[in-house]
Design an enzyme around this catalytic site. Sequence first.
Site, mmCIF file in Angstrom:
data_model
loop_
_atom_site.group_PDB
_atom_site.id
_atom_site.type_symbol
_atom_site.label_atom_id
_atom_site.label_comp_id
_atom_site.label_asym_id
_atom_site.label_seq_id
_atom_site.Cartn_x
_atom_site.Cartn_y
_atom_site.Cartn_z
ATOM 1 N N GLY A 288 0.822 -1.201 0.000
ATOM 2 C CA GLY A 288 0.000 0.000 0.000
ATOM 3 C C GLY A 288 0.857 1.252 0.000
ATOM 4 N N GLU B 6 13.624 -10.512 -4.337
ATOM 5 C CA GLU B 6 14.214 -9.204 -4.057
ATOM 6 C C GLU B 6 14.294 -8.338 -5.314
ATOM 7 O OE1 GLU B 6 14.463 -8.291 -1.044
ATOM 8 O OE2 GLU B 6 13.975 -10.316 -0.375
ATOM 9 N N CYS C 19 6.479 -12.381 2.877
ATOM 10 C CA CYS C 19 7.226 -11.147 2.651
ATOM 11 C C CYS C 19 7.057 -10.230 3.851
ATOM 12 C CB CYS C 19 6.730 -10.454 1.382
ATOM 13 S SG CYS C 19 7.546 -8.886 1.016
#
Length: 213
Positions: A31, A174, A131
């Site tokens: 977000g 990554e 994550c």
Amino acid sequence: MAFRFIKRTYNRMFLAKDPKPPYTSHVVQIGDPVLRSKAFSVPSEKIRTKELHNLIYILKTLMKKSNLIGLAAPQVGVPLQIFIIHFPHPSHYFSKEEITLKGMEHVENQVWINPELKVLDHEKVTFNESCASFKGYSADVPRYKRVLLTGIDENGEKKTLDAKEWTARIVQHEMDHLNGVMYSDRMVLDSLCCTGWHTINKYQGFVELRYEN
């Protein structure tokens, strides 16, 4: 313990200031716009600067405190093409069967700046991922089995990594962060789940999820 809690609450309510990146005690969450923007290349003249080495120190420290295997600069609010990876000796944490199945191996602490990725094996395998920027959830994610990573280290030296299986998965995860991609963009849709669902049921919802470290 109670004193520490009261002190922390007081500091947050009365002494808190708007923090600026790089954040040192938390990982930004999905977000936050920084996670959806393509990170900028690090100029060569910035490689050996105190500012950049401070950022790398923050990444290493936060990754260790948070018990992570990888962390990218955008995850601490800095849109630069830098990430670090580290995978402990798998035999300390996983069964022989899982190590063999996923192709796990020990990876020393590594810093990658301005990395580029080339797919060496286009076959994909699917395993569960989580994550730090999507805390409390996990999902099955297909990834390439083998990739070649090129880039430079914190001293400006060129390096390469032929990453296979589980290490290749870490690298791809990554690299996605540097390109504004979350694992939720690649996941098997119906596999997304809350990692604490059993605990939530056990304690009838009285569960707290913290975002600080």
